[in-house]
Design an enzyme around this catalytic site. Structure first.
Site, PDB file in Angstrom:
ATOM      1  N   SER A 191       0.791  -1.225   0.000  1.00  0.00           N
ATOM      2  CA  SER A 191       0.000   0.000   0.000  1.00  0.00           C
ATOM      3  C   SER A 191       0.823   1.276   0.000  1.00  0.00           C
ATOM      4  CB  SER A 191      -0.972  -0.004   1.178  1.00  0.00           C
ATOM      5  OG  SER A 191      -0.346  -0.421   2.352  1.00  0.00           O
ATOM      6  N   HIS A 219      -5.148  -3.299  -2.943  1.00  0.00           N
ATOM      7  CA  HIS A 219      -4.817  -2.252  -3.923  1.00  0.00           C
ATOM      8  C   HIS A 219      -4.766  -2.744  -5.357  1.00  0.00           C
ATOM      9  CE1 HIS A 219      -4.066   0.860  -0.952  1.00  0.00           C
ATOM     10  NE2 HIS A 219      -3.588  -0.106  -0.204  1.00  0.00           N
ATOM     11  N   LYS A 250     -11.519   0.598  -1.891  1.00  0.00           N
ATOM     12  CA  LYS A 250     -10.510   1.316  -2.670  1.00  0.00           C
ATOM     13  C   LYS A 250     -10.991   1.495  -4.114  1.00  0.00           C
ATOM     14  CE  LYS A 250      -7.429   0.742   0.921  1.00  0.00           C
ATOM     15  NZ  LYS A 250      -6.693  -0.167   1.771  1.00  0.00           N
TER      16      LYS A 250
HETATM   17  C1  PLP Z   1      -6.791  -0.499   3.125  1.00  0.00           C
HETATM   18  C2  PLP Z   1      -6.229  -1.841   3.326  1.00  0.00           C
HETATM   19  C3  PLP Z   1      -6.893  -2.774   4.122  1.00  0.00           C
HETATM   20  C4  PLP Z   1      -8.121  -2.424   4.917  1.00  0.00           C
HETATM   21  O1  PLP Z   1      -9.225  -2.305   4.103  1.00  0.00           O
HETATM   22  P1  PLP Z   1     -10.476  -1.418   4.575  1.00  0.00           P
HETATM   23  O2  PLP Z   1     -11.579  -1.903   3.724  1.00  0.00           O
HETATM   24  O3  PLP Z   1     -10.111  -0.003   4.348  1.00  0.00           O
HETATM   25  O4  PLP Z   1     -10.705  -1.710   6.023  1.00  0.00           O
HETATM   26  C5  PLP Z   1      -6.365  -4.033   4.202  1.00  0.00           C
HETATM   27  N1  PLP Z   1      -5.221  -4.364   3.552  1.00  0.00           N
HETATM   28  C6  PLP Z   1      -4.553  -3.484   2.795  1.00  0.00           C
HETATM   29  C7  PLP Z   1      -3.306  -3.898   2.099  1.00  0.00           C
HETATM   30  C8  PLP Z   1      -5.022  -2.185   2.667  1.00  0.00           C
HETATM   31  O5  PLP Z   1      -4.355  -1.296   1.956  1.00  0.00           O
END
Ligand code: PLP
Length: 400
Positions: A191, A219, A250
């Protein structure tokens, strides 16, 4: 009733909170919340001013897409605003079934299971898979915080390996105690760096040593691979025996996490994942717009193509400023500068020009690796990317 304030300074909790905040402040690590109102596409209002966002994870611009809004409103009007209970009680709205069918299709898996967030999915899935003491988890040092917390909640022994170092993973596997259940866990796309994990190598190792591979593709989902299926599709591993985590928050412009894998794993998780069992189901509006997002991902590859076009322009612009971005196929561009002061200064400089890219500092990234994390969205225009590059050029050439 008014609280007694007279003895605040002697209160151990008050002291502790105050000291913690002072500690962070002195190290340039204090964080605070900013109130934001979306305007259109990547533009937002903060107070009375308009800002151009280069930090959202809404990579396809779906969060403001009219069909998404319509799907959410329709579902709310038909079915209400809440699901009323956990999925195992009466909160398992019919929309879940449709959504999970779509997720399984996108991810080429037998089944999938939707959680209330990606964070909840990681915490629930990892702690459930590795719930016995004979389990061993091998985890990349740059894995997301929710993976780390899932590991902490598990009963397994956890070994952290150097970033993307599959040789190191091999050495850990070859010295692991016999008959232990081994889980290798990695982000698909990392991320904060935007690079991709050595998925082929990790998968081959998992097969060779009888381990289970878990890939968190928060991502990659919707963004990379021919069909937007994510990093496994990108490296040609779709359909492999891999447990995948993803999120709707995302590129899919909504909210909710999921796990995709074999029917057996899904049945196991329905019975063991505590963040699924003891948490209320998602509201109808969110399920409906998530469903719409998967449809759009399937039908509109042009959004991914546009993102690719903007990415190439940004990379070449950054290269002429002396930044070589070593990264994978994601829309995440880390501008690593190192010092916290400097990065705050750069972030503030951009802010004053109406561009919002926050400084990313420890503990989100390692000490000395502070950065600007620039992210692109398919709803950015070429002109907006030029505007960002122009502002960065001004910053780095100032006083020169
Ligand atoms: C953002 C993210 C999460 C968490 O996801 P949410 O739906 O925002 O709780 C988990 N793993 C990774 C790699 C992330 O970037």
């Amino acid at each position: 009733m008014k609280c007694a304030v007279a003895n605040k300074a002697k209160d151990p909790w008050f002291q502790y909170f105050q000291d913690s905040l002072d500690y962070l402040k002195h190290r340039d690590l204090l964080r605070s919340l900013r109130s934001i109102t979306p305007v259109s596409g990547p533009e937002v209002m903060v107070g009375q001013s308009r800002y151009l966002l280069f930090c959202s994870n809404d990579y396809l611009g779906l969060a403001s897409e009219p069909r998404m809004k319509e799907a959410a409103s329709k579902a709310a009007l038909s079915y209400g605003t809440g699901s009323g209970a956990s999925r195992l009680i009466s909160g398992n709205l019919h929309l879940y079934g449709e959504l999970e069918k779509e997720v399984s299709q996108l991810k080429s898996t037998e089944g999938s299971l939707v959680f209330s967030s990606g964070f909840a999915a990681n915490v629930g899935v990892i702690s459930a898979l590795a719930r016995s003491q004979d389990a061993l988890i091998l985890s990349d040092e740059l894995n997301h915080a929710s993976i780390i917390d899932g590991c902490r909640l598990s009963k397994a022994e956890v070994m952290v390996y150097p970033h993307c170092d599959s040789d190191y993973v091999r050495s850990l596997l070859s010295s692991a105690p016999p008959r232990s259940k081994i889980l290798i866990v990695t982000d698909g796309i990392f991320s904060m760096d935007g690079d991709i994990a050595p998925l082929q190598e990790l998968y081959a190792l998992s097969v060779e040593y009888g381990a289970l591979l878990l890939v968190d593709d928060a991502h990659g989902t919707g963004v990379i691979g021919e069909n937007g299926a994510g990093s496994l599709e990108y490296v040609g591993l779709e359909g492999a025996e891999i447990v995948q985590i993803g999120t709707f928050s995302k590129a899919l412009g909504g909210l909710g996490g999921f796990v995709a894998g074999s029917a057996l794993v899904i049945d196991y998780l329905i019975n063991r994942a505590r963040s699924l069992i003891y948490s209320t189901g998602l509201p109808p509006s969110v399920l409906a717009s998530n469903l719409m997002a998967l449809k759009i991902v399937r039908q509109e590859p042009e959004r991914r193509h546009k993102l690719g076009l903007l990415s190439r322009r940004l990379v070449s612009g950054l290269a002429s400023l002396g930044f070589s971005i070593q990264k994978g196929p994601s829309p995440i561009f880390p501008l690593i500068i190192g010092g916290k002061r400097e990065i705050l200064e750069l972030s503030r400089f951009l802010w004053n020009k109406g561009i919002f890219v926050p400084a990313i500092r420890p503990p989100t990234v390692p000490e000395g690796k502070s950065r600007l994390r620039i992210s692109l969205s398919a709803v950015h225009t070429q002109e907006q990317v030029e505007e960002l590059l122009e502002a960065l050029t001004q910053f780095f050439r100032r006083g020169a």
